[in-house]
Design a protein around this motif. Structure first.
Motif, PDB file in Angstrom:
ATOM      1  N   UNK A  44       0.679  -1.252  -0.067  1.00 34.12           N
ATOM      2  CA  UNK A  44      -0.003  -0.027  -0.061  1.00 34.12           C
ATOM      3  C   UNK A  44       0.867   1.284   0.056  1.00 34.12           C
ATOM      4  N   UNK A  45       2.084   1.143   0.758  1.00 35.11           N
ATOM      5  CA  UNK A  45       2.834   2.337   0.885  1.00 35.11           C
ATOM      6  C   UNK A  45       3.673   2.648  -0.386  1.00 35.11           C
ATOM      7  N   UNK A  85       2.007   3.339  -3.128  1.00 39.03           N
ATOM      8  CA  UNK A  85       1.322   4.051  -3.768  1.00 39.03           C
ATOM      9  C   UNK A  85       2.205   5.461  -3.654  1.00 39.03           C
ATOM     10  N   UNK A  86       1.863   6.633  -4.474  1.00 36.46           N
ATOM     11  CA  UNK A  86       2.504   7.781  -4.477  1.00 36.46           C
ATOM     12  C   UNK A  86       1.332   8.635  -3.335  1.00 36.46           C
ATOM     13  N   UNK A  87       0.060   8.153  -3.406  1.00 36.71           N
ATOM     14  CA  UNK A  87      -0.773   8.981  -2.316  1.00 36.71           C
ATOM     15  C   UNK A  87      -1.771   8.085  -1.813  1.00 36.71           C
ATOM     16  N   UNK A  88      -2.587   8.430  -0.729  1.00 35.76           N
ATOM     17  CA  UNK A  88      -3.734   7.950  -0.120  1.00 35.76           C
ATOM     18  C   UNK A  88      -4.834   8.910   0.038  1.00 35.76           C
ATOM     19  N   UNK A  89      -5.587   9.014  -1.238  1.00 34.96           N
ATOM     20  CA  UNK A  89      -6.714   9.853  -1.106  1.00 34.96           C
ATOM     21  C   UNK A  89      -7.915   9.207  -0.762  1.00 34.96           C
ATOM     22  N   UNK A 114       1.055   9.969   8.150  1.00 34.98           N
ATOM     23  CA  UNK A 114       0.936   8.437   8.653  1.00 34.98           C
ATOM     24  C   UNK A 114       2.341   8.263   8.745  1.00 34.98           C
ATOM     25  N   UNK A 115       2.910   7.902  10.173  1.00 34.67           N
ATOM     26  CA  UNK A 115       4.290   7.785  10.259  1.00 34.67           C
ATOM     27  C   UNK A 115       4.727   6.366  10.564  1.00 34.67           C
ATOM     28  N   UNK A 116       3.933   5.479  10.977  1.00 33.28           N
ATOM     29  CA  UNK A 116       4.288   4.337  10.989  1.00 33.28           C
ATOM     30  C   UNK A 116       2.884   3.530  11.118  1.00 33.28           C
ATOM     31  N   UNK A 148      -0.130   2.354  15.147  1.00 33.86           N
ATOM     32  CA  UNK A 148       0.049   3.039  14.276  1.00 33.86           C
ATOM     33  C   UNK A 148       0.263   4.582  14.743  1.00 33.86           C
ATOM     34  N   UNK A 149       1.434   5.324  14.368  1.00 33.49           N
ATOM     35  CA  UNK A 149       1.588   6.646  14.836  1.00 33.49           C
ATOM     36  C   UNK A 149       1.349   7.531  13.614  1.00 33.49           C
TER      37      UNK A 149
END
Length: 223
Positions: A132-133, A135-139, A157-159, A173-174
């Motif tokens: 998932x990460x 991807x360029x963006x999470x819209x 989303x840091x982790x 998740x952080x």
């Protein structure tokens, strides 16, 4: 003198709102005979401020409150006095005195750690998140009181780290939190479900806030 209070909010107390939580602390401070400072003017109020409101129904073991006190008191005395009068479900975990470099918890807050329990056991969840990460963006749609807009939540989303659970998928998740940038954990989970092609049902996912962080030269440290 200013003090920072760390507390938990669990059990039935999860279902009281932010304004009611403020009243709980105001009453506890009076009953605990803490000499809190008051504002000036026609309608004086206790000088206190929370880091960030906790969503209704969510438990937390990492909430913060700053208070100002007339004079100087032992942090242990403040903690014991408040715990003696707090209702079940709220516990004071730590109290510390401000240093000269401290700013209010609401000002320095930049991130929050959540523990999230999904309603299913997702095979290869960690590998799915890794993909998932890529991807360029999470819209995803963000809905506010005034309008709905599409936003990219990936920078917030840091982790994401899967944690062990026999029956369901669980992870920590952080994500961003505070006045500058703030991502609701529900939006992250909505996006994960969207990415998996699954239907998201709010009541079937359990959220718990674990800690709130400030940014100290690129490192996240508890408030």
């Amino acid at each position: 003198m200013r003090y920072r209070i760390k507390f938990s909010k669990v059990g039935k107390m999860r279902f009281i709102g932010h304004l009611d939580l403020l009243k709980v602390f105001q009453r506890a401070i009076k009953r605990g005979e803490i000499p809190v400072s008051y504002s000036k003017g026609f309608n004086p109020h206790q000088l206190m401020g929370f880091a960030i409101p906790l969503p209704l129904g969510m438990a937390s073991v990492g909430e913060y409150l700053d208070i100002e006190i007339d004079g100087e008191i032992s942090p242990n005395k403040i903690m014991s006095s408040l715990n003696d009068v707090m209702p079940e479900g709220i516990q004071i975990l730590d109290v510390r005195q401000f240093t000269k470099d401290d700013r209010s918890c609401a000002t320095v807050l930049e991130a929050a750690l959540y523990e999230i329990l999904l309603d299913d056991k997702i095979i290869d969840f960690s590998e799915m998140i890794k993909n998932m990460f890529l991807q360029n963006s999470f819209e995803i749609e963000k809905i506010s009181k005034r309008k709905t807009k599409v936003a990219d939540i990936k920078p917030d989303i840091f982790s994401i780290e899967e944690i062990s659970n026999d029956k369901f998928t669980a992870f920590r998740t952080i994500i961003s939190a505070g006045s500058q940038r703030n991502l609701k954990p529900e939006l992250l989970v909505k996006y994960i479900y969207k990415y998996m092609g699954k239907e998201y049902e709010f009541l079937k996912v359990k959220y718990k806030r674990i800690e709130l962080f400030k940014n100290d030269n690129g490192r996240f440290l508890p408030l």
